[in-house]
Design a protein around this motif. Structure first.
Motif, PDB file in Angstrom:
ATOM      1  N   MET A 242      -1.659  -6.461  -5.560  1.00 32.06           N
ATOM      2  CA  MET A 242      -1.479  -6.674  -4.124  1.00 32.06           C
ATOM      3  C   MET A 242      -2.032  -8.024  -3.711  1.00 32.06           C
ATOM      4  O   MET A 242      -1.388  -8.764  -2.974  1.00 32.06           O
ATOM      5  N   ILE A 243      -3.234  -8.344  -4.195  1.00 31.01           N
ATOM      6  CA  ILE A 243      -3.884  -9.590  -3.782  1.00 31.01           C
ATOM      7  C   ILE A 243      -3.017 -10.791  -4.151  1.00 31.01           C
ATOM      8  O   ILE A 243      -2.784 -11.666  -3.322  1.00 31.01           O
TER       9      ILE A 243
ATOM     10  N   GLU B  21       0.850  -1.201   0.000  1.00 27.09           N
ATOM     11  CA  GLU B  21       0.000   0.000   0.000  1.00 27.09           C
ATOM     12  C   GLU B  21       0.880   1.244   0.000  1.00 27.09           C
ATOM     13  O   GLU B  21       0.611   2.215  -0.713  1.00 27.09           O
TER      14      GLU B  21
ATOM     15  N   ILE C  23       0.967   0.218  -4.945  1.00 24.13           N
ATOM     16  CA  ILE C  23       0.788  -0.885  -5.891  1.00 24.13           C
ATOM     17  C   ILE C  23      -0.713  -1.167  -6.071  1.00 24.13           C
ATOM     18  O   ILE C  23      -1.489  -1.122  -5.104  1.00 24.13           O
ATOM     19  N   ALA C  24      -1.113  -1.444  -7.326  1.00 23.19           N
ATOM     20  CA  ALA C  24      -2.534  -1.645  -7.634  1.00 23.19           C
ATOM     21  C   ALA C  24      -3.102  -2.828  -6.851  1.00 23.19           C
ATOM     22  O   ALA C  24      -2.399  -3.783  -6.552  1.00 23.19           O
ATOM     23  N   ARG C  25      -4.402  -2.760  -6.532  1.00 26.93           N
ATOM     24  CA  ARG C  25      -5.014  -3.725  -5.633  1.00 26.93           C
ATOM     25  C   ARG C  25      -4.952  -5.157  -6.161  1.00 26.93           C
ATOM     26  O   ARG C  25      -4.662  -6.085  -5.410  1.00 26.93           O
TER      27      ARG C  25
END
Lengths: 266, 280
Positions: B116-117, B107, B111-113
């Motif tokens: 991230m996942i 975060e 970084i794009a979600r």
């Protein structure tokens, strides 16, 4: 001893209310506090009580949990009700002694205040019982977004809140072990009068504060080492999603409000 | 071998302190190495760790990480390359749940979600904590929290992993599991990951390729664990524990038994004992 200190602690579940977006629950809980004042006759209160009971039933937690949630505030409710009873001087006098007077208006007002108070607490308890504190913090952040424009540090505040919540169990464990250490040295926490009980907490609070500050310093280092540099360019892992059931809940609440206002003309 | 961490004549004094915590320290660590820094409490080894990612700025001397000087302008680039795991498992757990904590560093870097996942999931799988993704820290053991801390570092994909007394607050089982995990990561990532473990646990230090001994801010010795640990008297002189096998060898020597001069691990010592009994 710490377990009964939190009023309406989160109780995990998978009811319709549990699954609502935290923003919906937060907005509606706040709105309820204002809307409940539209009730000013028996019909109005019946509608408000029915709506609250329906909401409680939808949480699937049972009314008992909510009554236990109200108990710590009973004293406050009792005082407020008594004040209403004795200080409202309009209406017919029912009872008079020295400077104390009870009037018909006083009785109806105090009943109204009592019911209103009870309903507001119960409705707010729905929020805290069915929503994780973290989700409430997320909801607040999301709802406060507009304040970013005027330079209010919304993201920082939300992170602070979430870290505070994260450390509640850690600090409670710590308090527990400091208390055990003090007990082993002969401190009695639950004996004597109120003054000596409060005094017994001083040797608990000082080490607790010192350790909390040490923790904060270390946490700050860890956060910096992990690249934290303020709120602006951060992305979010946790997102809130508005679903159909949230729209239904809001519509339900509007219908309730309209009904409540309508009772005025009954 | 390419050097990844270079310290030249580094001195650091804490504010309001007369004696420097580190004195004119020069040290080079190569890419892919696993180096253990040992020293007694207050020897300056944690200060060294904090200098490497600009949590502290050296009073004198230069530090470079993968060719980038460690300075205020470069501090965020440096922190992308250097991941740190600290001593207290609770005081570095920022997120409300395991997954949130691993995501924290991502975060911070915007970084794009979706990315991230996948990264959170991958990092947790590497430390065998994927099943705990939704757990709150209060419901984890110290060892599990430290593994989450390693996952948080791995999610950033750093070049260097610094373990700053990361096993000091764990029970023996948690400690062994941590060391085994670092071994696993090293075997799988090879030269992609350089490990610097700051410790006073001798078993942890014995796992490293190289041991650096620090005493009162001075670099005393650097060499392979076998070489450093073979000198029991010197270790004691610097307030360090002597490995069990070395203690046993000393006792045997006192009784006039011929023991090998080179360092042996506990297992090596057991083998040696079996062999010397059966040849008699």
């Amino acid at each position: 001893m710490f377990t009964n200190m939190i009023i309406g602690r989160y109780m995990p579940g998978n009811s319709w209310i549990h699954r609502l977006d935290a923003r919906t629950k937060l907005i509606l809980s706040v709105a309820f506090i204002f809307v409940v004042f539209f009730a000013n006759n028996v019909a109005g209160y019946v509608v408000a009580i029915a709506f609250t009971l329906l909401s409680i039933l939808l949480t699937g937690l049972g009314v008992g949990v909510f009554i236990r949630g109200v108990r710590p505030l009973m004293f406050l409710m009792f005082i407020t009700t008594l004040l209403q009873l004795f200080f409202v001087q309009t209406g017919d006098v029912l009872w008079h002694w020295a400077f104390l007077t009870i009037t018909t208006d006083g009785v109806t007002n105090s009943i109204a205040v009592f019911v209103r108070f009870m309903l507001i607490i119960m409705f707010s308890t729905i929020l805290t019982l069915t929503t994780q504190p973290l989700a409430v913090a997320d909801a607040m952040e999301s709802l406060l977004q507009p304040l970013k424009k005027v330079g209010f540090p919304v993201a920082e505040l939300a992170l602070m809140l979430s870290i505070a919540l994260r450390f509640v169990p850690t600090l409670m464990d710590e308090a527990e072990s400091i208390m055990n250490a003090q007990r082993a040295r002969g401190v009695e926490f639950n004996e004597g009068n109120i003054i000596s009980r409060i005094k017994a907490f001083v040797p608990l609070l000082i080490p607790l504060f010192i350790n909390a500050i040490k923790r904060a310093i270390e946490l700050g280092d860890a956060m910096e080492a992990r690249g934290y540099r303020g709120g602006d360019n951060r992305t979010k892992y946790r997102v809130l999603t508005w679903q159909k059931q949230d729209t239904i809940a809001v519509i339900g609440f509007i219908v309730f409000t309209v009904l409540l206002i309508a009772t005025k003309w009954l | 071998m390419t050097p990844i961490i270079e310290l030249s004549h580094v001195t650091y004094s804490y504010p309001n302190s007369d004696t420097p915590a580190l004195k004119d320290l020069s040290l080079t660590i190569n890419q892919g190495e696993w180096v253990a820094i040992i020293g007694h409490n207050g020897s300056g080894k944690s200060t060294l760790a904090k200098l490497l990612n600009y949590l502290l700025a050296p009073t004198a001397g230069d530090i470079t990480i993968a060719g980038t000087p460690v300075t205020e302008e470069n501090m965020w680039a440096i922190r992308d390359m250097v991941g740190m795991v600290f001593q207290n498992p609770d005081n570095q757990f920022v997120g409300a749940t395991v997954a949130d904590d691993v995501a924290f560093g991502l975060e911070n870097r915007g970084i794009a979600r979706e990315e991230m996942i996948t990264r959170v999931q991958a990092a947790l799988t590497e430390v065998q904590m994927a099943a705990f993704a939704d757990r709150e820290p209060a419901r984890l053991s110290g060892g599990q929290k430290q593994r989450v801390a390693i996952a948080s570092v791995l999610a950033i994909q750093p070049k260097i992993l610094i373990l700053d007394e990361a096993t000091a607050m764990l029970d023996p089982k948690g400690r062994r599991e941590m060391i085994a995990l670092v071994h696993e990561l090293k075997t799988r990532m090879g030269d992609e990951l350089t490990v610097l473990s700051i410790t006073h646990d001798i078993e942890e230090a014995a796992s490293a390729d190289r041991v650096v001994v620090i005493n009162d801010g001075d670099l005393i010795e650097t060499g392979a664990p076998a070489q450093v640990f073979a000198n029991a008297d010197k270790l004691r002189e610097f307030g360090l524990a002597v490995p069990f096998a070395e203690q046993l060898k000393e006792k045997l020597r006192e009784r006039g038994i011929d023991v090998p001069a080179s360092y042996l691990t506990t297992e090596g010592m057991v083998d040696w004992l079996w062999q010397s009994i059966s040849t008699k």
